[in-house]
Design an enzyme around this catalytic site. Structure first.
Site, PDB file in Angstrom:
ATOM      1  N   HIS A 164       2.731   4.814  -4.486  1.00  0.00           N
ATOM      2  CA  HIS A 164       3.080   6.077  -5.401  1.00  0.00           C
ATOM      3  C   HIS A 164       3.312   5.604  -6.895  1.00  0.00           C
ATOM      4  O   HIS A 164       2.989   4.512  -7.251  1.00  0.00           O
ATOM      5  CB  HIS A 164       4.496   6.517  -4.457  1.00  0.00           C
ATOM      6  CG  HIS A 164       5.279   5.471  -4.462  1.00  0.00           C
ATOM      7  ND1 HIS A 164       5.836   4.908  -5.518  1.00  0.00           N
ATOM      8  CD2 HIS A 164       5.973   4.750  -3.259  1.00  0.00           C
ATOM      9  CE1 HIS A 164       6.789   3.834  -5.209  1.00  0.00           C
ATOM     10  NE2 HIS A 164       6.761   3.911  -3.692  1.00  0.00           N
ATOM     11  N   GLY A 194       5.804   4.991  -8.364  1.00  0.00           N
ATOM     12  CA  GLY A 194       6.693   3.556  -8.659  1.00  0.00           C
ATOM     13  C   GLY A 194       5.872   2.588  -8.826  1.00  0.00           C
ATOM     14  O   GLY A 194       5.780   1.809  -9.584  1.00  0.00           O
ATOM     15  N   HIS A 195       4.718   2.260  -7.759  1.00  0.00           N
ATOM     16  CA  HIS A 195       3.763   1.363  -7.839  1.00  0.00           C
ATOM     17  C   HIS A 195       3.004   1.235  -9.059  1.00  0.00           C
ATOM     18  O   HIS A 195       2.612   0.570  -9.896  1.00  0.00           O
ATOM     19  CB  HIS A 195       2.775   1.176  -6.783  1.00  0.00           C
ATOM     20  CG  HIS A 195       3.527   1.160  -5.229  1.00  0.00           C
ATOM     21  ND1 HIS A 195       3.425   2.186  -4.292  1.00  0.00           N
ATOM     22  CD2 HIS A 195       4.167  -0.108  -4.815  1.00  0.00           C
ATOM     23  CE1 HIS A 195       4.225   1.589  -3.512  1.00  0.00           C
ATOM     24  NE2 HIS A 195       4.577   0.499  -3.594  1.00  0.00           N
ATOM     25  N   GLN A 247      15.557  -8.003  -2.669  1.00  0.00           N
ATOM     26  CA  GLN A 247      14.147  -8.662  -2.684  1.00  0.00           C
ATOM     27  C   GLN A 247      13.939  -9.355  -4.144  1.00  0.00           C
ATOM     28  O   GLN A 247      13.555 -10.425  -4.281  1.00  0.00           O
ATOM     29  CB  GLN A 247      13.312  -7.522  -2.264  1.00  0.00           C
ATOM     30  CG  GLN A 247      11.681  -8.143  -2.591  1.00  0.00           C
ATOM     31  CD  GLN A 247      10.777  -7.017  -2.191  1.00  0.00           C
ATOM     32  OE1 GLN A 247      10.577  -7.322  -0.872  1.00  0.00           O
ATOM     33  NE2 GLN A 247      10.117  -6.533  -3.048  1.00  0.00           N
ATOM     34  N   GLY A 288       9.778  -3.889  -8.227  1.00  0.00           N
ATOM     35  CA  GLY A 288      10.767  -2.716  -8.611  1.00  0.00           C
ATOM     36  C   GLY A 288      12.208  -3.103  -8.478  1.00  0.00           C
ATOM     37  O   GLY A 288      12.561  -3.813  -7.395  1.00  0.00           O
ATOM     38  N   GLN A 289      12.893  -2.475  -9.200  1.00  0.00           N
ATOM     39  CA  GLN A 289      14.506  -2.682  -9.193  1.00  0.00           C
ATOM     40  C   GLN A 289      14.944  -1.933  -7.868  1.00  0.00           C
ATOM     41  O   GLN A 289      16.090  -2.425  -7.321  1.00  0.00           O
ATOM     42  CB  GLN A 289      15.029  -2.350 -10.596  1.00  0.00           C
ATOM     43  CG  GLN A 289      16.708  -2.199 -10.685  1.00  0.00           C
ATOM     44  CD  GLN A 289      17.160  -3.596 -10.223  1.00  0.00           C
ATOM     45  OE1 GLN A 289      17.122  -4.545 -10.907  1.00  0.00           O
ATOM     46  NE2 GLN A 289      18.383  -3.661  -9.161  1.00  0.00           N
ATOM     47  N   GLY A 349       0.757  -1.187   0.023  1.00  0.00           N
ATOM     48  CA  GLY A 349      -0.034   0.066   0.080  1.00  0.00           C
ATOM     49  C   GLY A 349       0.973   0.985  -0.009  1.00  0.00           C
ATOM     50  O   GLY A 349       2.222   1.041  -0.369  1.00  0.00           O
ATOM     51  N   SER A 355       9.692   6.087  -2.506  1.00  0.00           N
ATOM     52  CA  SER A 355       9.465   5.087  -1.567  1.00  0.00           C
ATOM     53  C   SER A 355       8.249   5.367  -0.789  1.00  0.00           C
ATOM     54  O   SER A 355       7.982   6.833  -0.539  1.00  0.00           O
ATOM     55  CB  SER A 355      10.889   5.063  -0.820  1.00  0.00           C
ATOM     56  OG  SER A 355      10.548   4.260   0.411  1.00  0.00           O
TER      57      SER A 355
HETATM   58  O1  PAF Z   1       8.130  -4.847  -1.704  1.00  0.00           O
HETATM   59  C1  PAF Z   1       7.256  -4.794  -1.054  1.00  0.00           C
HETATM   60  O2  PAF Z   1       6.284  -3.720  -0.927  1.00  0.00           O
HETATM   61  C2  PAF Z   1       6.855  -5.829  -0.028  1.00  0.00           C
HETATM   62  O3  PAF Z   1       8.444  -6.302   0.330  1.00  0.00           O
HETATM   63  C3  PAF Z   1       6.207  -7.034  -0.799  1.00  0.00           C
HETATM   64  C4  PAF Z   1       6.935  -7.789  -1.899  1.00  0.00           C
HETATM   65  C5  PAF Z   1       4.869  -6.690  -1.241  1.00  0.00           C
HETATM   66  C6  PAF Z   1       6.066  -8.245   0.309  1.00  0.00           C
HETATM   67  O4  PAF Z   1       5.191  -8.000   1.324  1.00  0.00           O
END
Ligand code: PAF
Length: 279
Positions: free
Chosen positions: A32, A34-35, A152, A146-147, A29, A184
């Site tokens: 922004h 980026g999402h 991750q 995202g990069q 959630g 972020s």
């Molecule tokens: O990058 C994130 O927002 C989180 O680490 C994710 C991948 C949604 C897992 O909770």
């Protein structure tokens, strides 16, 4: 219109009646731009786009910002709606973990020992576990990350390979403010003075990139370049050159290397990275 589901069963019932390809954008959630860029890419490549909104308690350590993490479901819902998201999955922690999570996915030690994993012990087990659960619940054909969260991303690619998920992982470039600061959700914690300090993360990485483009491939020199430009008000946590896929530290830039940084500006922990490609 985006349909919102709070439970696994209702989401599965709905998705069971949809046809075509499905893209998943997992988020916590506080959406922004980026999402939104991940959603835009998912829209281009899939018939149905699912955005999960879940602040995952399992990936926050003690003393981290789980309770303070920004949550604004109504504004996230509107952003999804405007972006043309088909389905929002916004479960509660109880829905995802019930009475507890007995089985966990522990990513390879070699991929979690360094970078963020060094200070955030257990963080990537929390991430891998929730992502695997989301993959099993949503059953997407493609998933978008995202990069900016380069560690991750590498860990999720490894998880997909090791656990044979038939899912294509798409990585999307880091979106930045005009100042260069990586977008972020945690930028919301920064005041205007801290924002101007945080800009030095990217500015210093860009200087290292210029040095690389001019022929410098030695990690010590590239790290020195970043350190000499980074604002002294940043409390540096790590600055490392690693193989972007295996996350192993490298002494010289290899085919695909990641120069990654984490540090604190005030109480806010920020991360960023650039990819240096010898090709
Ligand atoms: O990058 C994130 O927002 C989180 O680490 C994710 C991948 C949604 C897992 O909770």
């Amino acid at each position: 219109m985006s349909v919102v589901f709070l439970t696994i069963d209702t989401l599965r019932d709905f998705l069971g009646n949809t046809n075509g390809s499905r893209g998943l954008v997992p988020t916590m959630g506080a959406l922004h731009a980026g999402h939104l860029s991940l959603i835009e890419r998912a829209k281009l490549e899939n018939d149905c786009v699912v955005v999960s909104i879940f602040v995952n308690p399992l990936q926050f350590g003690q003393g981290e910002d789980y309770l303070q993490y920004p949550r604004d479901m109504e504004s996230d819902r509107l952003a999804c709606e405007q972006a043309g998201v088909d389905v929002i999955f916004a479960p509660t922690p109880e829905e995802i973990y019930g009475a507890g999570q007995l089985t966990k996915i522990i990513p390879p030690e070699a991929m979690t020992a360094g970078l963020c994993g060094r200070s955030r012990v257990g963080h990537f087990t929390g991430v891998a576990t929730v992502v695997a659960k989301l993959f099993n619940i949503v059953k997407p054909h493609r998933a978008y990350f995202g990069q900016k969260d380069g560690q991750q991303l590498a860990i999720i690619r490894q998880l997909v390979k090791d656990l044979n998920f038939a899912i294509e992982i798409r990585d999307c470039p880091t979106l930045r403010m005009t100042s260069g600061l990586a977008l972020s959700s945690r930028n919301q914690y920064l005041d205007s003075e801290q924002l101007s300090i945080a800009v030095s993360f990217y500015e210093s990485l860009k200087l290292a990139e210029s040095a690389f483009l001019a022929g410098e491939i030695d990690s010590k020199v590239l790290i020195y370049v970043v350190k000499s430009y980074l604002s002294p008000q940043v409390v540096l946590e790590y600055l490392e050159l690693v193989n972007a896929e295996t996350l192993e530290p490298v002494e010289k830039v290899q085919t695909k290397s990641m120069l990654a940084i984490a540090g604190r500006v005030g109480n806010t922990r920020l991360i960023d990275n650039i990819i240096l490609n010898i090709d």
